[in-house]
Design a protein around this motif. Structure first.
Motif, PDB file in Angstrom:
ATOM      1  N   GLU A  85      26.741  20.416  43.817  1.00 42.92           N
ATOM      2  CA  GLU A  85      26.009  20.275  45.086  1.00 42.92           C
ATOM      3  C   GLU A  85      26.006  18.822  45.552  1.00 42.92           C
ATOM      4  O   GLU A  85      26.201  18.538  46.741  1.00 42.92           O
ATOM      5  CB  GLU A  85      24.574  20.787  44.930  1.00 42.92           C
ATOM      6  CG  GLU A  85      24.504  22.303  44.894  1.00 42.92           C
ATOM      7  CD  GLU A  85      23.175  22.813  44.319  1.00 42.92           C
ATOM      8  OE1 GLU A  85      22.168  22.084  44.425  1.00 42.92           O
ATOM      9  OE2 GLU A  85      23.178  23.930  43.754  1.00 42.92           O
ATOM     10  N   ALA A  86      25.772  17.910  44.630  1.00 41.82           N
ATOM     11  CA  ALA A  86      25.761  16.485  45.001  1.00 41.82           C
ATOM     12  C   ALA A  86      27.123  16.063  45.530  1.00 41.82           C
ATOM     13  O   ALA A  86      27.223  15.371  46.557  1.00 41.82           O
ATOM     14  CB  ALA A  86      25.358  15.632  43.797  1.00 41.82           C
ATOM     15  N   ALA A  87      28.189  16.486  44.846  1.00 45.67           N
ATOM     16  CA  ALA A  87      29.541  16.084  45.268  1.00 45.67           C
ATOM     17  C   ALA A  87      29.882  16.666  46.636  1.00 45.67           C
ATOM     18  O   ALA A  87      30.540  16.014  47.457  1.00 45.67           O
ATOM     19  CB  ALA A  87      30.576  16.511  44.231  1.00 45.67           C
ATOM     20  N   ALA A 147      28.500  11.898  40.202  1.00 47.22           N
ATOM     21  CA  ALA A 147      28.658  11.795  38.747  1.00 47.22           C
ATOM     22  C   ALA A 147      27.524  12.525  38.047  1.00 47.22           C
ATOM     23  O   ALA A 147      26.388  12.540  38.517  1.00 47.22           O
ATOM     24  CB  ALA A 147      28.682  10.338  38.315  1.00 47.22           C
ATOM     25  N   LEU A 148      27.870  13.128  36.925  1.00 51.67           N
ATOM     26  CA  LEU A 148      26.893  13.756  36.040  1.00 51.67           C
ATOM     27  C   LEU A 148      26.834  12.921  34.772  1.00 51.67           C
ATOM     28  O   LEU A 148      27.856  12.690  34.121  1.00 51.67           O
ATOM     29  CB  LEU A 148      27.330  15.183  35.723  1.00 51.67           C
ATOM     30  CG  LEU A 148      26.479  15.976  34.727  1.00 51.67           C
ATOM     31  CD1 LEU A 148      25.073  16.212  35.255  1.00 51.67           C
ATOM     32  CD2 LEU A 148      27.152  17.321  34.419  1.00 51.67           C
ATOM     33  N   SER A 149      25.641  12.443  34.449  1.00 48.31           N
ATOM     34  CA  SER A 149      25.433  11.686  33.219  1.00 48.31           C
ATOM     35  C   SER A 149      24.671  12.572  32.245  1.00 48.31           C
ATOM     36  O   SER A 149      23.617  13.106  32.582  1.00 48.31           O
ATOM     37  CB  SER A 149      24.623  10.427  33.551  1.00 48.31           C
ATOM     38  OG  SER A 149      23.848  10.030  32.437  1.00 48.31           O
ATOM     39  N   LEU A 150      25.227  12.751  31.069  1.00 49.41           N
ATOM     40  CA  LEU A 150      24.575  13.587  30.048  1.00 49.41           C
ATOM     41  C   LEU A 150      24.207  12.701  28.875  1.00 49.41           C
ATOM     42  O   LEU A 150      25.077  12.059  28.275  1.00 49.41           O
ATOM     43  CB  LEU A 150      25.526  14.690  29.593  1.00 49.41           C
ATOM     44  CG  LEU A 150      25.940  15.659  30.706  1.00 49.41           C
ATOM     45  CD1 LEU A 150      27.432  15.890  30.675  1.00 49.41           C
ATOM     46  CD2 LEU A 150      25.194  16.983  30.587  1.00 49.41           C
ATOM     47  N   VAL A 151      22.933  12.674  28.550  1.00 51.86           N
ATOM     48  CA  VAL A 151      22.465  11.852  27.432  1.00 51.86           C
ATOM     49  C   VAL A 151      21.660  12.712  26.464  1.00 51.86           C
ATOM     50  O   VAL A 151      21.190  13.793  26.817  1.00 51.86           O
ATOM     51  CB  VAL A 151      21.608  10.653  27.919  1.00 51.86           C
ATOM     52  CG1 VAL A 151      22.431   9.719  28.805  1.00 51.86           C
ATOM     53  CG2 VAL A 151      20.366  11.122  28.662  1.00 51.86           C
ATOM     54  N   ILE A 205      30.771  13.158  33.801  1.00 44.78           N
ATOM     55  CA  ILE A 205      31.726  13.935  34.596  1.00 44.78           C
ATOM     56  C   ILE A 205      31.641  13.446  36.039  1.00 44.78           C
ATOM     57  O   ILE A 205      30.550  13.386  36.611  1.00 44.78           O
ATOM     58  CB  ILE A 205      31.429  15.447  34.561  1.00 44.78           C
ATOM     59  CG1 ILE A 205      31.323  15.954  33.117  1.00 44.78           C
ATOM     60  CG2 ILE A 205      32.499  16.219  35.323  1.00 44.78           C
ATOM     61  CD1 ILE A 205      31.061  17.450  33.017  1.00 44.78           C
ATOM     62  N   ILE A 206      32.776  13.095  36.586  1.00 38.39           N
ATOM     63  CA  ILE A 206      32.867  12.737  38.006  1.00 38.39           C
ATOM     64  C   ILE A 206      33.449  13.934  38.748  1.00 38.39           C
ATOM     65  O   ILE A 206      34.494  14.457  38.362  1.00 38.39           O
ATOM     66  CB  ILE A 206      33.749  11.487  38.200  1.00 38.39           C
ATOM     67  CG1 ILE A 206      33.098  10.267  37.527  1.00 38.39           C
ATOM     68  CG2 ILE A 206      33.991  11.219  39.685  1.00 38.39           C
ATOM     69  CD1 ILE A 206      33.984   9.032  37.480  1.00 38.39           C
ATOM     70  N   ALA A 207      32.728  14.381  39.768  1.00 33.04           N
ATOM     71  CA  ALA A 207      33.212  15.505  40.588  1.00 33.04           C
ATOM     72  C   ALA A 207      33.525  14.988  41.984  1.00 33.04           C
ATOM     73  O   ALA A 207      32.775  14.175  42.541  1.00 33.04           O
ATOM     74  CB  ALA A 207      32.174  16.609  40.653  1.00 33.04           C
ATOM     75  N   ILE A 208      34.624  15.450  42.521  1.00 32.87           N
ATOM     76  CA  ILE A 208      35.113  14.993  43.826  1.00 32.87           C
ATOM     77  C   ILE A 208      35.349  16.205  44.713  1.00 32.87           C
ATOM     78  O   ILE A 208      36.014  17.158  44.295  1.00 32.87           O
ATOM     79  CB  ILE A 208      36.428  14.196  43.654  1.00 32.87           C
ATOM     80  CG1 ILE A 208      36.179  12.911  42.850  1.00 32.87           C
ATOM     81  CG2 ILE A 208      37.057  13.880  45.005  1.00 32.87           C
ATOM     82  CD1 ILE A 208      37.444  12.140  42.490  1.00 32.87           C
TER      83      ILE A 208
END
Lengths: 337, 337
Positions: free
Chosen positions: A102-104, A111-115, A270-273
């Motif tokens: 949705e953001a992309a 970008a999705l940051s998973l920590v 993960i970078i989504a475009i």
């Protein structure tokens, strides 16, 4: 073929039972199982049910929380952060995927940051799922330190896979998923288990000398593909999957975590475009299909994923085999009475 | 050292005069000159004044417009597009950089799409400039088809450099810039000019056979680094720098453009990331410095850019040399009476 024959459905049941018996709630057990089943469906043995004992170790030692509920937050207009709360990675990925997409779609790139996750799955299912929704995706993750930088002899980088997905007009997305090590850790582990030698240039032993012995490689250090260029990519992945998002670098993960065959805590990005936000309307799809067609005019050139797609057509019907010893181990891990 | 000695200031004047004499307005001449001077300042001969005759060819044949005024547009919240209007790439990059940085600071991650430009410079100055402003940057560009995909014998990808920049606490950013070919095209051209042989595994000749002859490599095809893994990265770069943004793939650039030593029209994409929008506050900076320090504990491990930084301390004071033949050629190209 020797070993125990399983259908995907049977493997799914085996995995869910085993994970549930080891402290997972249903959400976590299903999510973790699904990435292993996707790997088995595509013939990727090294990331299939073979990984289940490692997940169990990560749960049993108390590092990972099988009942964790990941927290999703959009921390910037184009950045989604998932705090896994020490879950095994797949549930955090499931929770972050749609918010990332949705953001992309809104911003063009996100970008999705998973920590605070424990990752030991293949990366390609994650970019494939995003590419199936019409977006391009690039995923990177760090792990324990297993790979020496170019010129060095000690592990500093994780095997740090980079996975990339691109939507196709017909059929599954184009996807590649490749470790920065010449050979994936999973493949080296399989070779060590089966007593196979490694090609030259894959690894150094514990003393820093070149080796083709798979067990010596497991005890030693892997080498990056392509010399200093692969090493640069390994460094870049550390900076993105750890430095950028405040997670542990591979060398920190190793220092923090017992080497018990389980996963170490680490990060993923993960970078989504969204290609249709880049000014070429829908033209990018036909244009990239023409590019793929041009590549395939050359004898000997293949697009990545072909072998997986062939297995995907066969294995859901025919099932697959796992070694009897692995089957017994899983049953023993499930029987926690 | 043989050849003509130049200060950076003298080289700057030589370049601006030559470009102006060949149809550039001041904005274009200065921007193009500056990337060559940055390359010379850092000892990167293959991307320095050596490229000037190629720029002139691109202008003289009418492909590039030395008076073009690039058009900058924010086409999505996180996407800036620069239509170069057929300028040489450096001016488009100068015009897009600040809008990209502003977008990334707002959204966390943003992309710059550059279309209708003629690119033949090094990529690292672009990511370095962004990293000097505290952002992480990843740049990719396509070119003419010069590199065979793994398994193939015909050029399909550009040399497709990928450049990455990461801010450092003290001193210049960490930057790498590497072609997907084993050896950069510029280096192969220098070897051919100087009659040096290439290492094995760098190139195939025009018949698809391995060669170590640099001129045969120029006439043939380059090979990707790291086999199929480097090839996958080359493919990814084509998809980002051409497919995504509606610019020409390398094989299309080759088909569209006379092979006259000048640049072909192509695209470039730069992704900029604002680390302090990723949830770790300013912690990422100290954290990544600790990572670099850990890498450097190993004998034999170096961070990329060290040689460039050493030259950067020396060459502005001492100047540099270019071959007499190149100097004469530039003077002849400047004298357009």
């Amino acid at each position: 073929m020797a070993g125990i024959h399983l259908t995907l459905e049977a493997a799914r049941g085996l995995s869910v039972s085993c994970l549930t018996a080891n402290g997972c709630d249903d959400d976590n057990a299903q999510a973790v199982t699904e990435v292993m089943i996707k790997a088995e469906r595509d013939g990727c043995t090294s990331h299939g049910i073979f990984r289940l004992p490692g997940y169990v170790k990560t749960l049993r030692c108390g590092r990972a929380d099988g009942k964790a509920v990941p927290v999703v937050e959009r921390i910037s207009p184009a950045v989604v952060r998932v705090d896994g709360q020490n879950c095994l990675a797949p549930l955090a990925l499931d929770r972050g995927r749609q918010p990332l997409i949705e953001a992309a779609r809104e911003t063009g790139i996100a970008a999705l940051s998973l920590v605070r996750i424990f990752h030991m799955a293949a990366l390609w299912p994650e970019v494939e799922a995003i590419a199936e929704d019409g977006l391009c995706a690039l995923a990177v993750t760090s792990s324990r330190a297993l790979v020496a930088p170019a010129g060095g002899t000690k592990a500093m980088f994780g095997t740090n896979p980079m996975a990339f997905g691109w939507p196709r007009r017909d059929g599954p997305p184009l996807v590649f998923d490749q470790a920065v090590s010449v050979m994936a850790r999973g493949e080296v582990m399989i070779a060590a288990r089966d007593g196979h030698a490694l090609p030259e240039g894959v690894a150094l032993d514990a003393d820093g000398n070149p080796t083709t012995d798979a067990q010596a490689a497991v005890d030693g250090v892997l080498l990056p593909f392509g010399g200093y260029k692969g090493s640069s990519i390994g460094m870049m992945i550390e900076l993105l999957a750890a430095g950028l998002i405040g997670e542990t670098f591979a060398y920190e993960t190793t220092a923090n975590t017992a080497d018990d065959g389980g996963a170490g805590r680490g990060g993923e990005v993960i970078i989504a475009i969204a290609p249709n936000r880049f000014g070429d309307g829908e033209g990018w799809l036909d244009h990239s299909e023409a590019f793929f067609a041009e590549m395939l005019k050359q004898d000997g050139v293949r697009l990545p994923g072909g072998r997986r797609h062939a297995e995907r057509a066969r294995i859901p019907k025919e099932g697959f085999h796992i070694p009897g010893s692995l089957h017994e181990k899983i049953l023993a891990l499930t029987n926690t009475e």
